[in-house]
Design an enzyme around this catalytic site. Structure first.
Site, short mmCIF file in Angstrom:
data_model
loop_
_atom_site.label_atom_id
_atom_site.label_comp_id
_atom_site.label_asym_id
_atom_site.label_seq_id
_atom_site.Cartn_x
_atom_site.Cartn_y
_atom_site.Cartn_z
CB SER A 132 -11.14 8.87 17.70
OG SER A 132 -10.01 8.06 17.82
CG ASN A 133 -5.72 9.24 16.35
OD1 ASN A 133 -5.06 9.84 17.20
ND2 ASN A 133 -5.97 7.94 16.44
NE ARG A 161 -0.12 -2.72 -1.81
CZ ARG A 161 -1.00 -2.70 -0.80
NH1 ARG A 161 -1.34 -1.56 -0.23
NH2 ARG A 161 -1.53 -3.82 -0.37
CG MET A 179 -7.24 0.09 8.82
SD MET A 179 -6.02 -0.02 10.14
CE MET A 179 -5.96 -1.78 10.34
CG LEU A 222 0.39 4.60 2.00
CD1 LEU A 222 0.69 5.86 2.79
CD2 LEU A 222 -0.65 4.87 0.91
CG ASN A 242 0.82 5.57 10.72
OD1 ASN A 242 -0.41 5.76 10.67
ND2 ASN A 242 1.33 4.41 11.13
CG HIS A 277 2.00 1.72 15.44
ND1 HIS A 277 1.29 0.92 14.57
CD2 HIS A 277 2.54 0.90 16.36
CE1 HIS A 277 1.42 -0.34 14.95
NE2 HIS A 277 2.17 -0.38 16.02
C1 GRF Z 1 -5.48 4.31 16.22
O1 GRF Z 1 -5.28 3.47 17.32
C2 GRF Z 1 -4.18 4.55 15.51
O2 GRF Z 1 -3.08 4.57 16.35
C3 GRF Z 1 -4.10 3.36 14.57
O3 GRF Z 1 -5.43 3.15 14.15
C4 GRF Z 1 -6.32 3.63 15.14
C5 GRF Z 1 -7.24 4.59 14.45
O4 GRF Z 1 -8.28 5.04 15.30
N1 GRF Z 1 -3.19 3.63 13.48
P1 GRF Z 1 -9.17 6.26 14.83
O5 GRF Z 1 -9.80 5.86 13.50
O6 GRF Z 1 -8.31 7.46 14.69
O7 GRF Z 1 -10.21 6.42 15.90
#
Ligand code: GRF
Length: 211
Positions: free
Chosen positions: A26-27, A77, A102, A105, A119, A121
């Site tokens: 979604s981001n 890694r 997830m 790095l 990033n 958060h």
């Molecule tokens: C978001 O809450 C972001 O802050 C965190 O992981 C989630 C990712 O959500 N790092 P999406 O995949 O962007 O919907």
């Protein structure tokens, strides 16, 4: 004059973003939407997921953006991160945007993109780094939490902060309702922070992002 589609598929600004995801995306969508409606002058040139079933891949495909699945399983890694850096360099990415990626790095990856990895958060860092930041905040009983966009360094969710926005925890919130309100904030915060970084004219004084 360009259409939204042309904006989100490239050829406009010359600023090239690589977005790394693991899930919902979604981001990623909020970045594509901001490019589409002119709030963010950039092009997403590649979306890379470590999971083939990430919903965000479909969002990227719909927008006509190149997608790569790079499965991390069974790979060291360092070797995985080197392949990731190579894929991003090959596409001449200016800024790497982690959007629900997830994976931690390696220092070598961070060094390959100095001050060029962001990033998002879902807490007001440095409170509640790590997974389930919204649940951590809710269980802790804080009354204000929020979202943070920060540069990625070798630490866990610890790099210099670019933008933050607060979200109040309401008495009747559950961890899920709180997470949903934080996500709304994330969706406007991330494109704005990317625009800040791409605009230039900033420097880091110690940890402080100064414009
Ligand atoms: C978001 O809450 C972001 O802050 C965190 O992981 C989630 C990712 O959500 N790092 P999406 O995949 O962007 O919907």
């Amino acid at each position: 004059m360009t259409t939204n589609r042309e904006n989100s598929t490239g050829k406009n600004s010359g600023r090239r973003l690589g977005v790394l995801i693991s899930g919902r995306g979604s981001n990623l969508q909020s970045i594509l939407d901001a490019i589409g409606d002119g709030r963010l002058a950039a092009d997403v040139v590649v979306v890379i997921s470590n999971r083939a079933d990430a919903q965000g891949l479909e969002r990227a495909r719909r927008a006509g953006i190149e997608t790569l699945v790079m499965d991390h399983r069974g790979r060291a890694r360092e070797e995985y991160d080197a392949a990731l850096a190579e894929a991003l360099h090959a596409r001449r990415v200016d800024l790497v945007c982690l959007a629900g990626f997830m994976r931690v790095l390696s220092p070598a990856f961070v060094a390959a993109f100095p001050q060029r990895i962001l990033n998002i958060h879902p807490s007001l860092l440095p409170s509640f780094p790590g997974v389930d930041a919204q649940g951590q905040a809710w269980r802790h009983g804080v009354q204000i939490t929020g979202a943070t966009v920060h540069f990625v360094d070798e630490s866990l969710d610890g790099g210099p902060i670019v933008r933050q926005e607060a979200v109040r925890v309401e008495p009747d919130d559950t961890a899920a309702s709180l997470a949903a309100r934080i996500l709304e904030v994330e969706h406007r915060l991330y494109p704005a922070a990317i625009a800040d970084v791409l605009a230039g004219g900033w420097r880091l004084e110690g940890r402080r992002f100064v414009r």
